[in-house]
Scaffold this motif. Structure first.
Motif, mmCIF file in Angstrom:
data_model
loop_
_atom_site.group_PDB
_atom_site.id
_atom_site.type_symbol
_atom_site.label_atom_id
_atom_site.label_comp_id
_atom_site.label_asym_id
_atom_site.label_seq_id
_atom_site.Cartn_x
_atom_site.Cartn_y
_atom_site.Cartn_z
ATOM 1 N N GLY A 290 -0.445 -79.096 22.503
ATOM 2 C CA GLY A 290 -0.834 -80.312 23.683
ATOM 3 C C GLY A 290 -1.352 -79.669 24.710
ATOM 4 O O GLY A 290 -2.224 -79.758 25.525
ATOM 5 N N ILE A 291 -1.436 -78.207 25.003
ATOM 6 C CA ILE A 291 -2.656 -77.337 25.899
ATOM 7 C C ILE A 291 -3.395 -78.137 25.988
ATOM 8 O O ILE A 291 -4.505 -77.638 26.478
ATOM 9 N N GLU A 292 -4.276 -77.843 24.264
ATOM 10 C CA GLU A 292 -5.601 -78.457 24.554
ATOM 11 C C GLU A 292 -6.027 -79.661 24.905
ATOM 12 O O GLU A 292 -6.850 -79.847 25.637
ATOM 13 N N LEU A 293 -5.178 -80.887 24.934
ATOM 14 C CA LEU A 293 -6.032 -81.798 25.191
ATOM 15 C C LEU A 293 -5.133 -81.683 26.609
ATOM 16 O O LEU A 293 -6.186 -82.929 27.667
ATOM 17 N N LYS A 294 -4.186 -81.192 27.333
ATOM 18 C CA LYS A 294 -4.717 -80.680 29.096
ATOM 19 C C LYS A 294 -5.560 -80.244 29.459
ATOM 20 O O LYS A 294 -5.823 -80.380 30.424
ATOM 21 N N ALA A 295 -6.000 -79.016 28.643
ATOM 22 C CA ALA A 295 -7.545 -78.861 29.241
ATOM 23 C C ALA A 295 -8.116 -79.081 29.072
ATOM 24 O O ALA A 295 -8.821 -79.425 29.162
ATOM 25 N N ILE A 296 -8.817 -80.632 27.895
ATOM 26 C CA ILE A 296 -9.790 -81.672 27.503
ATOM 27 C C ILE A 296 -9.695 -82.422 28.560
ATOM 28 O O ILE A 296 -10.658 -82.959 29.027
ATOM 29 N N ARG A 297 -8.363 -83.334 29.060
ATOM 30 C CA ARG A 297 -8.264 -83.875 30.015
ATOM 31 C C ARG A 297 -8.674 -83.055 31.290
ATOM 32 O O ARG A 297 -9.400 -84.122 32.251
ATOM 33 N N ASN A 298 -7.802 -81.551 31.556
ATOM 34 C CA ASN A 298 -8.826 -81.430 32.970
ATOM 35 C C ASN A 298 -10.304 -81.288 33.691
ATOM 36 O O ASN A 298 -11.170 -81.908 34.128
ATOM 37 N N PHE A 299 -10.915 -81.198 31.560
ATOM 38 C CA PHE A 299 -12.340 -81.133 31.532
ATOM 39 C C PHE A 299 -13.109 -82.671 32.082
ATOM 40 O O PHE A 299 -14.051 -82.103 33.006
ATOM 41 N N CYS A 300 -12.738 -83.406 31.178
ATOM 42 C CA CYS A 300 -13.068 -85.115 31.682
ATOM 43 C C CYS A 300 -12.565 -86.021 32.821
ATOM 44 O O CYS A 300 -13.814 -86.281 33.487
ATOM 45 N N PHE A 301 -11.836 -84.850 33.820
ATOM 46 C CA PHE A 301 -11.427 -85.369 35.064
ATOM 47 C C PHE A 301 -12.870 -84.861 35.889
ATOM 48 O O PHE A 301 -13.648 -85.170 36.905
ATOM 49 N N VAL A 302 -12.839 -83.772 35.601
ATOM 50 C CA VAL A 302 -14.460 -82.531 36.413
ATOM 51 C C VAL A 302 -15.610 -83.765 35.853
ATOM 52 O O VAL A 302 -16.601 -83.758 36.562
ATOM 53 N N PHE A 303 -15.905 -83.230 34.496
ATOM 54 C CA PHE A 303 -16.930 -83.830 33.976
ATOM 55 C C PHE A 303 -17.368 -85.184 34.843
ATOM 56 O O PHE A 303 -18.122 -85.705 35.576
ATOM 57 N N CYS A 304 -16.178 -86.433 34.532
ATOM 58 C CA CYS A 304 -16.481 -87.469 35.815
ATOM 59 C C CYS A 304 -17.044 -87.748 36.640
ATOM 60 O O CYS A 304 -17.201 -88.170 37.564
ATOM 61 N N VAL B 78 -16.129 -74.173 32.574
ATOM 62 C CA VAL B 78 -15.494 -73.259 32.883
ATOM 63 C C VAL B 78 -14.007 -73.969 33.493
ATOM 64 O O VAL B 78 -12.904 -73.218 32.838
ATOM 65 N N VAL B 79 -13.247 -75.085 33.892
ATOM 66 C CA VAL B 79 -12.445 -75.393 33.977
ATOM 67 C C VAL B 79 -11.587 -75.666 32.943
ATOM 68 O O VAL B 79 -10.569 -75.416 32.879
ATOM 69 N N LEU B 80 -12.320 -76.204 31.323
ATOM 70 C CA LEU B 80 -11.438 -76.416 30.637
ATOM 71 C C LEU B 80 -10.539 -75.233 30.048
ATOM 72 O O LEU B 80 -10.163 -75.287 29.551
ATOM 73 N N ASN B 81 -11.415 -73.886 29.525
ATOM 74 C CA ASN B 81 -11.310 -73.089 29.456
ATOM 75 C C ASN B 81 -10.153 -72.038 30.813
ATOM 76 O O ASN B 81 -9.430 -70.959 30.468
ATOM 77 N N LEU B 82 -10.240 -72.333 31.816
ATOM 78 C CA LEU B 82 -9.418 -71.376 32.807
ATOM 79 C C LEU B 82 -8.030 -72.731 32.941
ATOM 80 O O LEU B 82 -7.521 -71.808 32.567
ATOM 81 N N SER B 83 -8.325 -73.815 32.193
ATOM 82 C CA SER B 83 -7.180 -74.649 31.980
ATOM 83 C C SER B 83 -6.444 -73.825 30.825
ATOM 84 O O SER B 83 -4.755 -73.898 30.653
ATOM 85 N N PHE B 84 -7.579 -73.597 29.724
ATOM 86 C CA PHE B 84 -6.405 -73.357 28.653
ATOM 87 C C PHE B 84 -5.854 -71.293 28.640
ATOM 88 O O PHE B 84 -4.768 -71.654 28.788
ATOM 89 N N ILE B 85 -5.889 -70.908 30.020
ATOM 90 C CA ILE B 85 -5.908 -69.507 30.404
ATOM 91 C C ILE B 85 -4.785 -69.463 31.062
ATOM 92 O O ILE B 85 -3.547 -69.183 30.308
ATOM 93 N N PHE B 86 -4.630 -71.273 32.077
ATOM 94 C CA PHE B 86 -3.512 -70.748 32.995
ATOM 95 C C PHE B 86 -2.288 -71.553 32.135
ATOM 96 O O PHE B 86 -1.693 -71.155 32.155
ATOM 97 N N TYR B 87 -2.564 -72.348 30.885
ATOM 98 C CA TYR B 87 -1.455 -73.510 30.131
ATOM 99 C C TYR B 87 -0.833 -72.230 29.558
ATOM 100 O O TYR B 87 0.661 -72.540 28.815
ATOM 101 N N TYR B 88 -1.522 -71.548 29.059
ATOM 102 C CA TYR B 88 -1.154 -70.023 27.786
ATOM 103 C C TYR B 88 -0.008 -68.959 28.723
ATOM 104 O O TYR B 88 0.394 -68.711 28.056
ATOM 105 N N GLN B 89 -0.619 -68.606 29.915
ATOM 106 C CA GLN B 89 0.043 -67.861 30.632
ATOM 107 C C GLN B 89 1.425 -68.518 31.270
ATOM 108 O O GLN B 89 2.512 -67.884 31.300
ATOM 109 N N ARG B 90 1.023 -69.989 31.367
ATOM 110 C CA ARG B 90 2.436 -70.241 31.974
ATOM 111 C C ARG B 90 3.575 -70.695 30.563
ATOM 112 O O ARG B 90 4.686 -70.580 31.060
ATOM 113 N N GLY B 91 3.125 -70.926 29.820
ATOM 114 C CA GLY B 91 3.706 -71.070 29.140
ATOM 115 C C GLY B 91 3.685 -72.032 27.905
ATOM 116 O O GLY B 91 4.521 -72.854 27.226
ATOM 117 N N PHE B 92 3.103 -73.244 28.438
ATOM 118 C CA PHE B 92 3.359 -74.584 27.506
ATOM 119 C C PHE B 92 2.121 -75.542 28.322
ATOM 120 O O PHE B 92 1.056 -74.962 28.602
#
Length: 145
Positions: A85-99, A131-145
């Motif tokens: 789930g975290i991976e999918l959310k991070a990839i979603r953020n990557f796609c939004f920024v890239f688009c 960078v947004v992809l990896n920051l999303s990983f950090i954010f979601y893992y620190q947040r816990g979901f």
């Protein structure tokens, strides 16, 4: 800091170093004639893609070794639903920024900006999306979901 957050932090550092090393090398060549500009930028993007993959593989091997020696914590051998789930959310953020960056690059062409402006926007878009992809990983893992 969790293993995944540390791994994402190391990946951000690697991306910054690789991108700016290659981008600074491209700056001198970017002032070339407009006939050779697309081929120069094409070579830049291919080099960037290959360098990012190779550098991340090497750095992740070194990171796993150092992390194992320092914390006696091995890399996780499985991914559960939370990790996926975290991976999918991070990839979603990557796609939004890239688009958004892709459309900004096309808008630059639409407003009659030079061709080099489009390539600069795409280069920074590729970097910022990573960078947004990896920051999303950090954010979601620190947040816990």
């Amino acid at each position: 800091m969790t293993y995944h957050a540390k791994k994402a932090s190391v990946s951000i550092g690697t991306s910054i170093l690789v991108f700016f090393f290659l981008y600074m090398g491209m700056q001198g060549a970017a002032n070339a004639e407009s006939d050779t500009l697309p081929s120069l930028w094409g070579a830049f993007f291919i080099k960037l893609l290959v360098a990012e993959v190779v550098a991340n593989i090497l750095i992740m091997m070194i990171f796993n070794l150092v992390n194992k020696l320092a914390t006696n914590e091995s890399s996780p051998s499985f991914a559960d639903e939370r990790d996926r789930g975290i991976e999918l959310k991070a990839i979603r953020n990557f796609c939004f920024v890239f688009c958004a960056g892709f459309f900004a690059a096309m808008a630059a062409l639409m407003f009659h900006q030079p061709l080099s402006a489009m390539f600069h926007i795409l280069a920074f878009d590729f970097f910022i999306a990573g960078v947004v992809l990896n920051l999303s990983f950090i954010f979601y893992y620190q947040r816990g979901f």
